[in-house]
Write a protein that holds these residues in place. Sequence first.
Motif, PDB file in Angstrom:
ATOM      1  N   TRP A  54      15.165  40.716  23.363  1.00  0.00           N
ATOM      2  CA  TRP A  54      16.053  41.208  22.309  1.00  0.00           C
ATOM      3  C   TRP A  54      15.329  41.223  20.975  1.00  0.00           C
ATOM      4  O   TRP A  54      14.634  40.245  20.636  1.00  0.00           O
TER       5      TRP A  54
ATOM      6  N   VAL B 280      26.137  34.280  18.270  1.00  0.00           N
ATOM      7  CA  VAL B 280      24.876  34.692  17.651  1.00  0.00           C
ATOM      8  C   VAL B 280      25.069  34.816  16.143  1.00  0.00           C
ATOM      9  O   VAL B 280      26.042  35.412  15.674  1.00  0.00           O
TER      10      VAL B 280
ATOM     11  N   GLN C 115      23.295  28.288  31.858  1.00  0.00           N
ATOM     12  CA  GLN C 115      23.061  29.697  32.219  1.00  0.00           C
ATOM     13  C   GLN C 115      23.105  29.766  33.731  1.00  0.00           C
ATOM     14  O   GLN C 115      22.376  29.035  34.405  1.00  0.00           O
TER      15      GLN C 115
ATOM     16  N   TYR D 228      17.185  37.196  17.477  1.00  0.00           N
ATOM     17  CA  TYR D 228      18.608  36.854  17.377  1.00  0.00           C
ATOM     18  C   TYR D 228      18.710  35.347  17.539  1.00  0.00           C
ATOM     19  O   TYR D 228      18.240  34.797  18.536  1.00  0.00           O
TER      20      TYR D 228
ATOM     21  N   VAL E 268      17.144  32.843  29.183  1.00  0.00           N
ATOM     22  CA  VAL E 268      17.167  33.910  28.176  1.00  0.00           C
ATOM     23  C   VAL E 268      16.970  33.350  26.767  1.00  0.00           C
ATOM     24  O   VAL E 268      16.406  34.025  25.908  1.00  0.00           O
ATOM     25  N   VAL E 269      17.436  32.143  26.544  1.00  0.00           N
ATOM     26  CA  VAL E 269      17.238  31.525  25.229  1.00  0.00           C
ATOM     27  C   VAL E 269      16.145  30.461  25.289  1.00  0.00           C
ATOM     28  O   VAL E 269      15.906  29.860  26.326  1.00  0.00           O
TER      29      VAL E 269
ATOM     30  N   LEU F 164      17.494  34.101  21.195  1.00  0.00           N
ATOM     31  CA  LEU F 164      17.186  34.989  22.321  1.00  0.00           C
ATOM     32  C   LEU F 164      15.702  35.329  22.271  1.00  0.00           C
ATOM     33  O   LEU F 164      15.173  35.622  21.204  1.00  0.00           O
TER      34      LEU F 164
END
Lengths: 442, 442
Positions: free
Chosen positions: B123, A66, A135, B64, B44-45, B91
């Motif tokens: 996030w 990140v 993922q 992020y 998630v991304v 994110l």
Amino acid sequence: MASVNPPRGMRDFLPAEKARRERVLAVIRERYRAHGFDEIETPVVEEYSRLHAGIGGDNEKLAYNVLKRGLDADAVRAAADDPASLTDLGLRYDLTVPLARFYATNRGQLPSVFRSIQIAPVWRAERPQKGRYRQFVQCDIDIIGDGSARAEAELVVATLDTLDALGLEGGSVRINDRRVLDWMLDTFGFGAEERPGVLITIDKLDKIGPEGIVAELRERGATASAVDAFEAFLRRPMTLEYHPYGERQIRKALPADAPDEIVAHLVGIGAAAAAARASAGLATDAGSLSLSKGDDVPLVFDPFLVRGMGYYTGTIFELAHPSVDYSLGGGGRYDGMIGRFLGQDVPAVGFSIGFERIVDLVAEQTDAAAPAVVLVHDRDVSEADLLALKGALVRQGSRVRLEQRTKNLKALLERAASDGYTAFATVAPGTTAATLEVKPLS
Amino acid sequence: MASVNPPRGMRDFLPAEKARRERVLAVIRERYRAHGFDEIETPVVEEYSRLHAGIGGDNEKLAYNVLKRGLDADAVRAAADDPASLTDLGLRYDLTVPLARFYATNRGQLPSVFRSIQIAPVWRAERPQKGRYRQFVQCDIDIIGDGSARAEAELVVATLDTLDALGLEGGSVRINDRRVLDWMLDTFGFGAEERPGVLITIDKLDKIGPEGIVAELRERGATASAVDAFEAFLRRPMTLEYHPYGERQIRKALPADAPDEIVAHLVGIGAAAAAARASAGLATDAGSLSLSKGDDVPLVFDPFLVRGMGYYTGTIFELAHPSVDYSLGGGGRYDGMIGRFLGQDVPAVGFSIGFERIVDLVAEQTDAAAPAVVLVHDRDVSEADLLALKGALVRQGSRVRLEQRTKNLKALLERAASDGYTAFATVAPGTTAATLEVKPLS
């Protein structure tokens, strides 16, 4: 923004698939909890320095990092020679590094033997291919603080019970000990420095067979006398009786004089697991527990089981199931690692089941318990009438979806059935509770 | 690596808290599913360009971002003047942008009216403060493809039912329509360009009261005649009777001649929600549905409800509960947004409950259903005997944890109780099923 796909190598889960995943997760959670494991959760990101402390093995290279917030042009320019300075956090690539960090953070609030469940996604920037995603969900149980064979037995028993509860009866666990491999290779005469390479070759036994192994070792230039000794051992005049599982069978599968301590640990796992799975019950047997025989437990000793990760220090296992020729999970003892962020040694052993593989094997099933009704309504039914019918069915315990009637009613109902709906009723203006006919979706 | 804390602003969840969160999530899932919503999951991304397409509002700045893999020194140096080129993924900071992308990707496989559930972490790189975290769970339901008041009613009814099922009875929903605000401000004489600023001020009504609002508007330099008209409206000789909810009350709370279409939409939501919650049941009433009165539904019309996000186009709501003075969730209609990645307009309305706030309000409860037993054993009990006892209790339906006896037995049992265990038994060498005494953990 030409494409509207999810990011490369990652997946959306549509309703039917998501429901199936949640159903499998609920069973896993419930079974592991019953066996005394407690679920924890850690943040999805961990500090960069912790993700790159050397305990993640090859996965460290696959981490998504990140970007630091608020970097200015000078900081970016300065980072050209030190790209790591651009990042302070990363997405976890496994659940073991976070567990080690979690244990260091919270050990004061945990039982002295801590049995954890972690069910959570991890990320790896791997080349996407069929069945491999960037993922994916991992599902780990770990026992921290118990160096005895009981810990391994608890993991094995809980995992097999969970597999049974998912309808995947007949699973078995192949088991070995890294110290067995070390001792064997030493006995044959392989030097300490060449053993990691030899293990990589042995790991291919299932694929290339004994002859292939021996040929590859010679090709590699491994110590010739050691390869000869190994070859003689592989060719010894006996069928490897890996199963039933017990001291006699374990010793028979190894060169003579295997170290007592390691064999005792392996035997202890089997005895404890067999006791846990024995058919005697507290309620049905008022006297002392009478156990069924030890060979009841589907443990298979395999002296050539290797497992890839470098951090294992003792027992290693792999979960097999008759319906597939690949492993459904595995794990082992890694006593050096959990204490790493604490600066002290803590015994630990874990078992990770392959959630993504298991979810594909679990049979489709609808929630038979709760009826699920699609109300197919004409356009001109009033909003209040429609919601009154829906509300009444929901209060009765049904799951209810509203669908406006379309020309292709059959397609509409088929889609609802694939989302788990089991019944339907049509609603026209004037339809009341008394005239509503709920019919099964065939 | 001096500190072993989770990353700044993020949390670990220990067993008791994690169990509580999962219990709350299970209730939410089950209730929303009953109301015809289907859970989905996205990665998630998401791609950087999608997270920064302007629909995320202020949250876009808090994202992020993930560093591109394989950047070389030249690429980093070149990025000094274009930091966005360092990143390709981020994110998610909410669940709405991913939903818009999901809908564009998968619309061919979804029902024409799609009711989604999303329960997942997001996030935001915000300044951490008490009760505000950088990773937190959002819990959204959305209805895509239905522009009628029925959609709002379904959201309201499902959400209140879920709150009830969590033991938080007595919740209510404040409701307004962005078009009401627009029309009112236009009626008073505020220009289109000054309205966003005026709304920011009106949003503070709860905090600074009518006088405060008027003073701030004057200070801001808003059109003086419009502020006068607004002030006169606020001071009109009447008590605002926000509740009961119905056309008469809605019109009474607004300046004269409010647009019929908007009022009808607001009235329709109340009528449909009331019908859904009316006490008549299909099973108990064989005749036509006899509904209880519309004022049964805890809807409160509030013409000054604003809600921060800029993307709302119609109805807006906020969830209140008597036990707290902050909102437990909210949402609204955002017809322009879901179709954004598709290049077409699609009606959409959503409701997001504040999971992190709700989980703090839900009462502690142990799983009364399943007994949970701690077996406290002496050091010298054999592994097999211990696992046999554990196995038998697990098969009987108990949750079982093994604990080796420590000097401070009281502390050990207290910790087990705080982890939800309800009973214990001590195990010495020779303890059998017959002699095991299971006692309640007081």
